[in-house]
Design a protein around this motif. Structure first.
Motif: not given
Length: 89
Positions: A68-89
């Protein structure tokens, strides 16, 4: 910082995460990240709280997928997860 795909197959029922893309310095650090609906967070000292929708680090697989480049890291604003797969039920 690196981008890792983390995954687990210990908890595979409804309302569980099976994988995520996270930002971390190492694979070992990535395995400690617990995805959630608000961007994830780093290590939780009490994994028993999160064990119902994720897994302990020893059951998590981490695969390096990029950097990840610095611009992308700054856009996350401290979050660690970019995208996740959740199996809702």
């Amino acid at each position: 910082m690196n981008l890792y795909k983390i995954s687990q197959d210990v908890n595979d029922d409804w309302d569980t995460f099976d994988s995520a893309v996270v930002v971390a310095e190492s694979a070992e650090e990535a395995k400690k990240i617990i995805p959630d609906h608000h961007g994830g967070y780093r290590e939780n000292p009490d994994y028993e709280i999160s064990i119902y929708d994720w897994a302990k680090p020893e059951y998590v697989t981490a695969e390096l997928i990029g950097v990840a480049d610095n611009d992308f890291l700054n856009s996350l604003d401290g979050r660690t997860t970019v995208v996740a797969s959740f199996n809702a039920g």
